[in-house]
Scaffold this motif. Structure first.
Motif, PDB file in Angstrom:
ATOM      1  N   TRP A 290       4.396  -5.893  -4.618  1.00 49.96           N
ATOM      2  CA  TRP A 290       3.338  -5.863  -5.350  1.00 49.96           C
ATOM      3  C   TRP A 290       2.033  -6.375  -4.853  1.00 49.96           C
ATOM      4  O   TRP A 290       0.669  -5.865  -5.107  1.00 49.96           O
ATOM      5  CB  TRP A 290       3.597  -6.860  -6.682  1.00 49.96           C
ATOM      6  N   PRO A 294      -1.549  -4.334  -5.420  1.00 51.80           N
ATOM      7  CA  PRO A 294      -1.818  -5.443  -6.623  1.00 51.80           C
ATOM      8  C   PRO A 294      -2.361  -4.678  -7.704  1.00 51.80           C
ATOM      9  O   PRO A 294      -1.978  -5.559  -9.028  1.00 51.80           O
ATOM     10  CB  PRO A 294      -2.843  -6.514  -6.026  1.00 51.80           C
ATOM     11  N   GLY A 297       0.023  -1.050  -8.413  1.00 49.02           N
ATOM     12  CA  GLY A 297       1.616  -0.988  -8.182  1.00 49.02           C
ATOM     13  C   GLY A 297       2.170   0.336  -7.491  1.00 49.02           C
ATOM     14  O   GLY A 297       1.222   1.286  -7.149  1.00 49.02           O
ATOM     15  N   LEU A 325       4.574  -5.879 -12.553  1.00 45.52           N
ATOM     16  CA  LEU A 325       3.669  -6.066 -11.639  1.00 45.52           C
ATOM     17  C   LEU A 325       3.879  -4.932 -10.365  1.00 45.52           C
ATOM     18  O   LEU A 325       3.023  -4.533  -9.858  1.00 45.52           O
ATOM     19  CB  LEU A 325       3.733  -7.450 -11.250  1.00 45.52           C
ATOM     20  N   CYS A 326       5.167  -4.974  -9.939  1.00 48.76           N
ATOM     21  CA  CYS A 326       5.435  -4.089  -8.815  1.00 48.76           C
ATOM     22  C   CYS A 326       5.314  -2.501  -9.219  1.00 48.76           C
ATOM     23  O   CYS A 326       4.941  -1.757  -8.413  1.00 48.76           O
ATOM     24  CB  CYS A 326       6.861  -4.245  -8.335  1.00 48.76           C
ATOM     25  N   GLY A 329       1.531  -2.805 -11.392  1.00 52.24           N
ATOM     26  CA  GLY A 329       0.227  -3.691 -11.024  1.00 52.24           C
ATOM     27  C   GLY A 329      -0.222  -4.617 -11.964  1.00 52.24           C
ATOM     28  O   GLY A 329       0.510  -4.722 -13.131  1.00 52.24           O
ATOM     29  N   THR A 333       0.954  -4.537 -16.289  1.00 49.19           N
ATOM     30  CA  THR A 333       1.402  -5.792 -16.659  1.00 49.19           C
ATOM     31  C   THR A 333       0.282  -6.124 -17.837  1.00 49.19           C
ATOM     32  O   THR A 333       0.967  -6.784 -18.903  1.00 49.19           O
ATOM     33  CB  THR A 333       1.546  -6.893 -15.842  1.00 49.19           C
TER      34      THR A 333
END
Length: 407
Positions: A290, A294, A297, A325-326, A329, A333
């Motif tokens: 991530w 950032p 993702g 998040l991964c 991004g 999220t």
């Protein structure tokens, strides 16, 4: 949860709703289960059309938040590592939002959500009884007392454990805020099925949820002294209860798994089990990638590629926050979790309209956010169904407050 008698049509819809929730778990591994899912939601919608004599589709906050997030999922296909996986997640979420909107429309016409919450409770009871019959009493006891829990045959063991935990949670709420009834006995099969799943998340949900409900009950009575005494009493009861349960053979399986979980926070790393270590590695892997992407993702639904390449596990990251998040991004999220800010804010804002509905909703939402630390839920039908209930509760509380203000 239902003090008033239901009409014949309401009883039919209630049964359809129970069947719908049950099929999320019992038919999880069957491809034809999706068709039953579709049929049940359409039937519920037809009852709404029959009552209102209108064909309508709701476009309220539940739909808006869901479709905006889903739009981002489709958008992430542009940079996704596995465009097919991302597109499939987008289709899944779109279907869920649309079909649950049919259910949403029916229950939005009711004066409160007690009928719907009751259906969730009984769905958990049905799943628990089905699980016991499926594996047999001997199989359930063996799974409860050994290292190996029940197999993921008709559904993931954690999913079974969680729906049983939510059923227990709702019944405990009924006991605390209403009274003990004959159906309180069904806590037993739910607890039995839960122990066979050895789900740590489900056990934590029940224990923490029960404590939170009792504390909120004391606060409702606005007795500071009683609240403090209740809290002290709870601490004592929980410590003694855990000590007692740890001595019972039927809880030995889940006790071992809990010891493996808590070993992560202690000095003895040898106690940490393989499952906990693997999940730690997955989370660390997800966070590391991530940080490389950032904002956007690697694409919603794609983190399984990292697990497959680096850990040899073709699975998601077992943490909804890290998974989003991964995969999505910061943007993905935020778009997913911003609805929780809306829900919590409005629950607090309209809490005086019906404090008991506020309590069960607030505790449930906080627990759901905590559970996301150990499971991936952003495309799960059960989680979206509960999300629908949260939004319906806000709708009910707001309308009730508006009526108070008009008087």
């Amino acid at each position: 949860m239902n003090k008033e008698r239901l009409s014949f049509d309401e009883k039919i819809v209630w049964i359809l709703t129970v069947c719908l929730i049950v099929c999320f778990t019992v038919l999880e591994t069957y491809t034809w289960g999706r068709y039953l899912f579709f049929v049940l939601t359409v039937f519920i919608y037809f009852f709404n059309v029959y009552e209102k004599r209108k064909i309508l589709f709701p476009v309220e906050q539940f739909q808006k938040y869901g479709l905006i997030f889903d739009g981002y999922v489709f958008l992430s296909c542009l940079w996704a590592w596995d465009k097919t996986a991302t597109f499939e997640k987008g289709i899944t979420i779109f279907q869920i939002v649309i079909l649950f909107s049919f259910v949403y429309m029916y229950y939005a016409q009711k004066k409160d959500t007690r009928m719907l919450i009751s259906a969730i409770k009984w769905a958990g009871i049905v799943v628990a009884i089905y699980t016991i019959f499926y594996f047999g009493i001997d199989g359930i006891i063996t799974a409860s007392t050994s290292y190996y829990r029940i197999d993921n045959t008709f559904s993931n063991a954690n999913n079974i454990g969680m729906i049983c935990a939510i059923s227990i949670f709702i019944e405990i709420f009924c006991i605390i805020y209403e009274k003990v009834s004959w159906n309180s006995i069904f806590i037993v099969p739910c607890l039995l099925a839960l122990t066979a799943t050895q789900s740590r998340k489900a056990l934590i949900f029940v224990v923490v949820g029960t404590i939170a409900l009792i504390i909120m009950k004391s606060r409702e009575e606005k007795n500071v002294k009683k609240t403090i005494l209740t809290l002290i009493g709870l601490i004592v009861v929980v410590i003694l209860g855990i000590k007692l349960l740890s001595t019972l053979e039927i809880f030995s399986g889940v006790n071992d798994r809990m010891a493996g979980l808590f070993g992560m926070f202690g000095s003895n790393s040898n106690v940490v089990d393989h499952s906990t270590r693997l999940r730690e590695q997955m989370s660390a892997l997800g966070i590391a990638w991530w940080l490389k992407y950032p904002l956007t993702g690697i694409g919603i639904g794609c983190p399984y590629l990292l697990n497959s390449q680096f850990l040899g596990e073709k699975a998601y990251l077992h943490n909804n926050y890290v998974e989003l998040l991964c995969g999505g991004g910061v943007f993905g999220t935020v778009l997913y979790y911003v609805r929780y800010i809306y829900l919590i804010y409005n629950l607090i804002k309209y809490r005086k309209a019906d404090f008991r509905i506020f309590i069960i909703s607030f505790v449930w939402i906080i627990l759901a956010l905590a559970m996301d630390y150990g499971m991936v839920t952003y495309y799960e039908k059960t989680q979206w169904f509960y999300m629908m209930v949260y939004f319906l509760n806000i709708r009910y509380l707001r309308k009730k407050m508006e009526k108070y203000n008009e008087m």
